[in-house]
Design an enzyme around this catalytic site. Structure first.
Site, PDB file in Angstrom:
ATOM      1  N   ARG A 107       0.850  -1.207   0.000  1.00 52.24           N
ATOM      2  CA  ARG A 107       0.000   0.000   0.000  1.00 52.24           C
ATOM      3  C   ARG A 107       0.880   1.250   0.000  1.00 52.24           C
ATOM      4  NH1 ARG A 107      -0.827   1.280   5.889  1.00 52.24           N
ATOM      5  NH2 ARG A 107       0.301  -0.317   7.013  1.00 52.24           N
ATOM      6  N   GLY A 154       0.977  -6.402 -15.232  1.00 49.86           N
ATOM      7  CA  GLY A 154       2.367  -6.460 -14.764  1.00 49.86           C
ATOM      8  C   GLY A 154       2.881  -7.874 -14.576  1.00 49.86           C
ATOM      9  N   VAL A 169      10.767  -7.141   6.887  1.00 55.57           N
ATOM     10  CA  VAL A 169      12.119  -6.635   6.578  1.00 55.57           C
ATOM     11  C   VAL A 169      13.010  -6.434   7.809  1.00 55.57           C
ATOM     12  CG1 VAL A 169      11.471  -5.574   4.374  1.00 55.57           C
ATOM     13  CG2 VAL A 169      11.368  -4.213   6.484  1.00 55.57           C
ATOM     14  N   TYR A 194      12.227   8.413  14.674  1.00 49.99           N
ATOM     15  CA  TYR A 194      12.048   8.423  13.214  1.00 49.99           C
ATOM     16  C   TYR A 194      13.126   9.289  12.556  1.00 49.99           C
ATOM     17  CZ  TYR A 194       9.164   8.770   8.923  1.00 49.99           C
ATOM     18  OH  TYR A 194       8.672   8.717   7.635  1.00 49.99           O
ATOM     19  N   ALA A 195      13.414  10.445  13.154  1.00 50.17           N
ATOM     20  CA  ALA A 195      14.438  11.345  12.606  1.00 50.17           C
ATOM     21  C   ALA A 195      15.814  10.678  12.633  1.00 50.17           C
ATOM     22  CB  ALA A 195      14.482  12.647  13.405  1.00 50.17           C
ATOM     23  N   ALA A 196      16.108   9.989  13.747  1.00 53.69           N
ATOM     24  CA  ALA A 196      17.411   9.314  13.861  1.00 53.69           C
ATOM     25  C   ALA A 196      17.528   8.203  12.820  1.00 53.69           C
ATOM     26  CB  ALA A 196      17.576   8.746  15.271  1.00 53.69           C
ATOM     27  N   ILE A 218       3.036  13.406   3.011  1.00 51.57           N
ATOM     28  CA  ILE A 218       2.408  12.690   1.896  1.00 51.57           C
ATOM     29  C   ILE A 218       1.113  12.020   2.360  1.00 51.57           C
ATOM     30  CG2 ILE A 218       2.816  10.992   0.047  1.00 51.57           C
ATOM     31  CD1 ILE A 218       4.850  13.379   0.120  1.00 51.57           C
ATOM     32  N   THR A 228      20.405  13.051  -1.811  1.00 53.23           N
ATOM     33  CA  THR A 228      19.087  12.979  -1.169  1.00 53.23           C
ATOM     34  C   THR A 228      18.216  14.054  -1.794  1.00 53.23           C
ATOM     35  OG1 THR A 228      20.040  12.217   0.914  1.00 53.23           O
ATOM     36  CG2 THR A 228      17.843  13.188   1.034  1.00 53.23           C
TER      37      THR A 228
HETATM   38  P1  NDP Z   1       2.195   3.302   5.004  1.00 51.82           P
HETATM   39  O1  NDP Z   1       2.021   3.142   6.461  1.00 51.82           O
HETATM   40  O2  NDP Z   1       1.042   3.676   4.153  1.00 51.82           O
HETATM   41  O3  NDP Z   1       2.856   1.976   4.392  1.00 51.82           O
HETATM   42  C1  NDP Z   1       3.975   1.403   4.979  1.00 51.82           C
HETATM   43  C2  NDP Z   1       4.273   0.099   4.299  1.00 51.82           C
HETATM   44  O4  NDP Z   1       5.440  -0.468   4.937  1.00 51.82           O
HETATM   45  C3  NDP Z   1       3.150  -0.920   4.472  1.00 51.82           C
HETATM   46  O5  NDP Z   1       3.025  -1.629   3.269  1.00 51.82           O
HETATM   47  C4  NDP Z   1       3.673  -1.799   5.600  1.00 51.82           C
HETATM   48  O6  NDP Z   1       3.204  -3.125   5.594  1.00 51.82           O
HETATM   49  C5  NDP Z   1       5.146  -1.791   5.284  1.00 51.82           C
HETATM   50  N1  NDP Z   1       5.920  -2.282   6.403  1.00 51.82           N
HETATM   51  C6  NDP Z   1       6.012  -1.751   7.654  1.00 51.82           C
HETATM   52  N2  NDP Z   1       6.811  -2.507   8.415  1.00 51.82           N
HETATM   53  C7  NDP Z   1       7.241  -3.527   7.631  1.00 51.82           C
HETATM   54  C8  NDP Z   1       8.081  -4.650   7.840  1.00 51.82           C
HETATM   55  N3  NDP Z   1       8.672  -4.874   9.020  1.00 51.82           N
HETATM   56  N4  NDP Z   1       8.279  -5.512   6.815  1.00 51.82           N
HETATM   57  C9  NDP Z   1       7.699  -5.310   5.619  1.00 51.82           C
HETATM   58  N5  NDP Z   1       6.888  -4.271   5.361  1.00 51.82           N
HETATM   59  C10 NDP Z   1       6.663  -3.395   6.351  1.00 51.82           C
HETATM   60  O7  NDP Z   1       3.380   4.345   4.847  1.00 51.82           O
HETATM   61  P2  NDP Z   1       3.814   5.304   3.629  1.00 51.82           P
HETATM   62  O8  NDP Z   1       3.478   4.681   2.337  1.00 51.82           O
HETATM   63  O9  NDP Z   1       3.370   6.650   3.942  1.00 51.82           O
HETATM   64  O10 NDP Z   1       5.399   5.276   3.874  1.00 51.82           O
HETATM   65  C11 NDP Z   1       6.317   4.623   3.001  1.00 51.82           C
HETATM   66  C12 NDP Z   1       7.711   5.131   3.335  1.00 51.82           C
HETATM   67  O11 NDP Z   1       7.760   6.539   3.123  1.00 51.82           O
HETATM   68  C13 NDP Z   1       8.124   4.897   4.785  1.00 51.82           C
HETATM   69  O12 NDP Z   1       9.490   4.568   4.856  1.00 51.82           O
HETATM   70  C14 NDP Z   1       7.892   6.246   5.429  1.00 51.82           C
HETATM   71  O13 NDP Z   1       8.713   6.447   6.559  1.00 51.82           O
HETATM   72  C15 NDP Z   1       8.272   7.167   4.279  1.00 51.82           C
HETATM   73  N6  NDP Z   1       7.732   8.513   4.423  1.00 51.82           N
HETATM   74  C16 NDP Z   1       6.389   8.748   4.417  1.00 51.82           C
HETATM   75  C17 NDP Z   1       5.910  10.035   4.574  1.00 51.82           C
HETATM   76  C18 NDP Z   1       4.464  10.375   4.567  1.00 51.82           C
HETATM   77  O14 NDP Z   1       4.139  11.577   4.783  1.00 51.82           O
HETATM   78  N7  NDP Z   1       3.546   9.431   4.338  1.00 51.82           N
HETATM   79  C19 NDP Z   1       6.831  11.172   4.747  1.00 51.82           C
HETATM   80  C20 NDP Z   1       8.215  10.810   4.728  1.00 51.82           C
HETATM   81  C21 NDP Z   1       8.642   9.537   4.562  1.00 51.82           C
HETATM   82  P3  NDP Z   1       1.822  -3.574   6.331  1.00 51.82           P
HETATM   83  O15 NDP Z   1       0.745  -3.249   5.360  1.00 51.82           O
HETATM   84  O16 NDP Z   1       2.010  -5.041   6.530  1.00 51.82           O
HETATM   85  O17 NDP Z   1       1.731  -2.809   7.605  1.00 51.82           O
END
Ligand code: NDP
Length: 245
Positions: free
Chosen positions: A15, A54, A63, A154-156, A187, A236
């Site tokens: 997702r 796809g 992970v 989260y920041a760290a 986002i 970055t």
């Molecule tokens: P979501 O919470 O919508 O999705 C997170 C995804 O990560 C889910 O599919 C979740 O799986 C998966 N996940 C979490 N833990 C694990 C794990 N241990 N193993 C495998 N999959 C895992 O988050 P976003 O899409 O918003 O975030 C995606 C990335 O973007 C993250 O790294 C987040 O920190 C970063 N980000 C997001 C921001 C935002 O504003 N949304 C801003 C800055 C960075 P499951 O469905 O099983 O929980």
């Protein structure tokens, strides 16, 4: 079709941003590995993307767990025989002010958002090194660059991920592998929706472009590092609607 015959793993792609990145890579012809911890979500997303035309492999994998990752990489190699793109995207938040932050929540965020990248990248880089090519994109955060109230864990983790990105760039440039980070701002996904309308509005008001970002905005930046940017590594890119705080 800039990624025809290429294979991409996007972690946490059931997702949110990860799914959107997968769709964008798929649209350029890549075979995609959908990874999620949630079996139903992983299956549903895999089926939907397959129906959309796809070449998709769904792998349930946590992970933070090395054995689970080894199994995923083995499955990918068995099905596709190569790995060209890795997007370390899986992430969680466990927010609280510093003095109220529990060690459990500190560690959970470090494990999922930082150590996971170390664990997933190691076996993938073995494959990419043999291929003498590869693109790694780590999904960091503006919080990792600027800090944020209530997010010291989260920041760290995200700042660590940026340092990790730069070091992989140095160590693997000679093998034609680039390593970059995308740092999203605010986002619109499940991660931010849980903050509630009031907080969302107060953040959005501060964004110069006056809207939250979309997962597709992040996918676009990832696509640049994956399909172009062959002379760009260790960078970055903040994708934040102009909000640099
Ligand atoms: P979501 O919470 O919508 O999705 C997170 C995804 O990560 C889910 O599919 C979740 O799986 C998966 N996940 C979490 N833990 C694990 C794990 N241990 N193993 C495998 N999959 C895992 O988050 P976003 O899409 O918003 O975030 C995606 C990335 O973007 C993250 O790294 C987040 O920190 C970063 N980000 C997001 C921001 C935002 O504003 N949304 C801003 C800055 C960075 P499951 O469905 O099983 O929980």
């Amino acid at each position: 079709m800039k990624l025809a015959d290429k294979v991409a793993i996007v972690t946490g792609s059931g997702r949110g941003i990860g799914r959107s990145i997968s769709e964008a890579l798929m649209a350029e012809g890549a075979s995609i590995v959908i990874n999620d911890m949630n079996e139903e979500l992983c299956k549903a997303t895999t089926e939907e993307l397959t129906k959309a035309g796809g070449k998709v492999l769904g792998v349930v994998c946590n992970v933070t767990d090395s054995a689970s990752i080894e199994k995923m990489v083995a499955e990918v190699m068995e099905k596709f025989g190569r790995i060209d793109v890795l997007v370390n995207n899986a992430g969680i938040t466990r927010d609280n002010l510093f003095m109220r932050m529990s060690e459990e929540h500190w560690q959970a965020v470090i494990d999922t958002n930082l150590t996971s990248a170390f664990k997933v990248t190691q076996p993938v880089l073995k494959v990419m090194s043999k291929q003498r090519s590869g693109r790694i994109v780590n999904i960091a955060s503006t919080t990792g660059v600027h800090g944020n109230f209530g997010q010291c864990n989260y920041a760290a983790a995200k700042a660590g991920l940026i340092g990790f990105t730069k070091t992989i760039a140095l160590e693997y440039a000679s093998r034609n592998i680039t390593s970059n980070a995308v740092a999203p701002g605010f986002i619109d996904t499940d991660m931010t929706r849980k903050l509630g309308e009031e907080i969302i509005k107060s953040y959005t008001d501060k964004i110069p472009l006056k809207r939250m970002g979309t997962p597709a905005d992040i996918a676009e930046a990832v696509l640049f590092f994956v399909t172009g940017g062959s002379y760009v590594t260790g960078q970055t890119l903040e994708v934040n609607g102009g909000l640099y705080t």
